[in-house]
Design a protein around this motif. Structure first.
Motif, short mmCIF file in Angstrom:
data_model
loop_
_atom_site.label_atom_id
_atom_site.label_comp_id
_atom_site.label_asym_id
_atom_site.label_seq_id
_atom_site.Cartn_x
_atom_site.Cartn_y
_atom_site.Cartn_z
N ASP A 110 -4.31 8.42 -3.15
CA ASP A 110 -5.23 7.72 -4.07
C ASP A 110 -4.51 7.16 -5.29
O ASP A 110 -4.95 7.32 -6.42
N CYS A 111 -3.39 6.49 -5.08
CA CYS A 111 -2.60 5.99 -6.21
C CYS A 111 -3.30 4.85 -6.95
O CYS A 111 -3.03 4.59 -8.11
N CYS A 151 -6.62 0.17 0.99
CA CYS A 151 -6.13 1.01 2.08
C CYS A 151 -7.22 1.85 2.71
O CYS A 151 -7.15 2.18 3.89
N MET A 181 0.87 -1.18 0.00
CA MET A 181 0.00 0.00 0.00
C MET A 181 0.90 1.23 0.00
O MET A 181 1.13 1.86 1.04
N PRO A 182 1.48 1.57 -1.17
CA PRO A 182 2.52 2.60 -1.20
C PRO A 182 2.08 3.96 -0.70
O PRO A 182 2.87 4.68 -0.09
N CYS A 183 0.84 4.36 -0.94
CA CYS A 183 0.44 5.69 -0.45
C CYS A 183 -0.45 5.61 0.77
O CYS A 183 -0.64 6.60 1.46
N SER A 184 -1.01 4.43 1.03
CA SER A 184 -1.85 4.20 2.22
C SER A 184 -2.82 5.35 2.47
O SER A 184 -2.74 6.02 3.50
S1 FES Z 1 -2.17 2.49 -1.53
FE1 FES Z 1 -2.53 4.18 -2.79
S2 FES Z 1 -4.69 4.23 -2.95
FE2 FES Z 1 -4.31 2.56 -1.65
#
Ligand code: FES
Length: 229
Positions: free
Chosen positions: A196-197, A212, A189-192
């Motif tokens: 909103d990646c 996430c 989950m890179p941006c957690s």
């Molecule tokens: S990890 Fe980026 S939107 Fe869920």
């Protein structure tokens, strides 16, 4: 999002599993299935931490724990984040199903609210670390036997192995019964939730949801329908 300071009080190694005892304010200890986002100043990489057990000064975090983390390190914590397991009423027989390489994220469901526990059985091929002595455990090949027994399933699955979820529940899907259960989907989950990646997206029925933010715990029937499409 508010940040808190935590400390890695201890690193524990059992049967190859690496857990971390996290000292932190008790009000941010995640509920089963929720997570905290942790950043260690040395790595600057955000790590989602799931609770494996409650502790008086914080919680025991389930693996994976970054190899670079050392006892005494300070970490920055955000959360709790996401939707955890909810406890439906009137469950009498709960099947815990661990499809990844650890049972740790499911074990708080056993230790939680011990007085009102249904009968619980674990199905897993992961190392049996930290199990309460009265919890029965069976290999995943016996999972089919649980379909006539369990009235609720709590499942843990890596996001990149969602097809395994479909494989294991395929027989059950053919039954004309309402499938009751929840699934904790975990993985990168890179941006957690911060950007909103979309990398953590999974299909629930016919729409895409973010693990996430909308999860990481999803309804089992909806997830199976999304996998089948
Ligand atoms: S990890 Fe980026 S939107 Fe869920």
């Amino acid at each position: 999002m508010q940040r808190y300071t935590g400390r890695i009080a201890e690193i524990q190694l059992h049967l190859g599993e690496r857990n971390a005892l996290i000292a932190c304010p008790v009000e941010i200890v995640p509920e089963p299935g929720q997570y905290l986002l942790a950043v260690n100043d040395d790595s600057l990489q955000a790590t989602p931490l799931f609770m494996a057990d409650f502790r008086s000064q914080g919680f025991l975090a389930a693996p994976p724990i970054p190899e670079s983390w050392r006892p005494g390190d300070q970490i920055s914590l955000m959360g709790p984040l996401g939707h955890g397991f909810s406890s439906p009423q009137y469950i009498q027989r709960l099947a815990l199903v661990a499809l990844g390489n650890t049972n740790a994220r499911l074990l708080p469901l056993v230790n939680h609210d011990r007085l009102n526990q249904p009968s619980i059985t674990l199905f897993s091929d992961a190392p049996l670390v930290g199990l309460p002595p009265d919890l029965e455990a069976f290999p995943l090949e016996d999972l089919g036997d649980s379909f006539n027994w369990a009235d609720f399933f709590a499942v843990d699955v890596p996001r990149e192995q969602l097809s395994i979820l479909g494989d294991n529940f395929r027989n059950f899907q053919r039954e004309p019964v309402v499938l009751r259960g929840q699934v904790l989907v975990h993985g990168c989950m890179p941006c957690s939730t911060l950007a909103d990646c979309g990398i953590c997206a999974v299909r629930i029925k016919r729409s895409w949801k973010l693990t996430c933010k909308d999860g990481p715990v999803f309804d089992l029937a909806g997830l199976l329908r999304g996998i089948a499409l």
